[in-house]
Design a protein around this motif. Structure first.
Motif, short mmCIF file in Angstrom:
data_model
loop_
_atom_site.label_atom_id
_atom_site.label_comp_id
_atom_site.label_asym_id
_atom_site.label_seq_id
_atom_site.Cartn_x
_atom_site.Cartn_y
_atom_site.Cartn_z
N SER A 62 1.03 -1.34 0.07
CA SER A 62 -0.09 0.00 0.03
C SER A 62 0.86 1.14 0.06
O SER A 62 0.43 2.16 -0.32
CB SER A 62 -0.95 0.06 1.15
OG SER A 62 0.01 0.39 2.44
N GLY A 63 2.08 1.21 0.33
CA GLY A 63 2.93 2.50 0.50
C GLY A 63 2.67 3.24 1.89
O GLY A 63 3.18 4.33 1.98
N LEU A 64 1.70 2.62 2.53
CA LEU A 64 1.31 3.44 3.70
C LEU A 64 1.57 2.59 5.00
O LEU A 64 1.67 1.31 5.00
CB LEU A 64 -0.33 3.83 3.90
CG LEU A 64 -0.58 4.73 2.52
CD1 LEU A 64 -2.03 4.82 2.46
CD2 LEU A 64 0.14 6.14 2.56
N GLY A 65 1.36 2.94 6.29
CA GLY A 65 1.75 2.24 7.53
C GLY A 65 0.41 1.67 8.33
O GLY A 65 -0.66 1.96 7.81
N GLY A 66 0.79 1.44 9.41
CA GLY A 66 -0.23 1.02 10.44
C GLY A 66 -0.23 -0.44 10.63
O GLY A 66 -0.90 -0.95 11.50
#
Length: 325
Positions: A62-66
């Motif tokens: 996704s290229g995003l964290g969490g």
């Protein structure tokens, strides 16, 4: 009149407890591996889990964290009442895939509020025990950042807060402003630090110096203010102390570190420890006593790091290590 030197700070009789770094949980480490490390950390006596809302964007499609917070949340739900405390961070999550490091959520009040709500949801908790301003945000007045975090403590969604990857003078300013505003000030400071040190002024491989290296001024501030806790990341230099396949990067190759490596080998040989374990013991048992963020991808790596971080060095061993550099 002759100046009277201040007494040297007393060394702790027990080491500072290490925290578990969870950056790769949910990405490089799958849920089974992550749960195994979390279980073992608690079994060893560990209590602090260190994560961030942007862990780990660089390893996820996704290229995003969490992902790390989400795995910890699932582990917490599977282990109700687990005796752990949560440390997470805000400010460095990309706003879009490919946005790091130029397009980040930052530390504006609304951005922090939204990010905290997402972190609490992923973790499945009502409050985080320690909330960090992950990196500086030069587009937001710093006093506003202090106010934002102080209000979060007053609201009860955050129990304490700290500064990560900020220069030490920011920490002093934050504590003074918070005191004048009647708000909770930062009680923790997190930077990169280890026994071996890079050449001053050089760029550290994989991390520009401006992102945060614990310097002499920061150490002095921590020594003088016992209300502050110092956390340090990358304490084992990604395995370079002991692994032949992880050589020291160029900025760490200098005569001072050659002397330090010899001192480590001397102490390690006398104790039956590895050089990395001795480096961790040096961090946790010094003045100030520092909280190293330890990790690893296997249980045996965690066990080795825990043993090192909870070893108490003798005064003679510390003298050998300190005299080398």
């Amino acid at each position: 009149m002759a100046r009277i030197a201040a007494p040297a700070p007393a060394l702790p009789t027990t080491p500072a407890p290490p925290a578990l770094g969870t950056m790769h949980m949910g990405t490089r480490l799958d849920e089974r591996e992550s749960f195994g490390l979390l279980d073992r950390f608690v079994e060893l006596g560990g209590r602090w889990l260190d994560t961030s809302d942007n862990y780990y964007f660089d390893q996820d499609p996704s290229g995003l964290g969490g992902q790390s917070e989400a795995v910890i949340g699932r582990w917490l739900r599977a282990n109700p009442g687990a005796p752990v405390r949560i440390s997470t961070k805000v400010g460095a999550e990309p706003n879009r895939p490919g946005g790091f490091p130029d397009d980040l959520e930052g530390l504006a009040p609304d951005a922090v509020d939204r990010a905290l709500s997402r972190s609490l949801e992923r973790l499945g908790v009502d409050a985080v025990d320690l909330y960090w301003a992950h990196i500086e945000d030069h587009d937001v007045p710093f006093t506003q950042v202090v106010d934002t975090f102080g209000v979060l403590v007053a609201d009860g969604r955050v129990r304490a807060w700290g500064l990560s990857n900020h220069p030490s003078w920011r920490l002093a300013v934050a504590r003074l402003h918070a005191r004048e505003a009647g708000l909770a000030g930062p009680s923790a400071y997190q930077q990169r630090f280890s026994y071996l040190q890079p050449l001053p002024g050089t760029e550290v491989e994989g991390q520009p110096v401006e992102l945060g290296m614990l310097g002499a001024d920061g150490l002095d501030l921590l020594r003088r203010d016992p209300a502050l806790t110092g956390w340090v990341y990358t304490p084992l230099l990604r395995g370079a102390y002991d692994r032949a396949d992880r050589p020291l990067s160029t900025e760490y190759r200098h005569p001072g570190n050659e002397r330090r490596m010899k001192a480590l080998a001397e102490v390690a040989g006398g104790r039956g420890l590895s050089r990395g374990q001795v480096a961790l013991a040096w961090l946790t048992g010094g003045a100030p006593a520092l909280v190293p963020i330890i990790g690893g991808s296997r249980i045996e790596q965690l066990d080795e790091a825990w043993r090192g971080a909870t070893t108490v060095l003798t005064a003679e061993e510390r003298e050998t290590l300190d005299a080398a550099g």
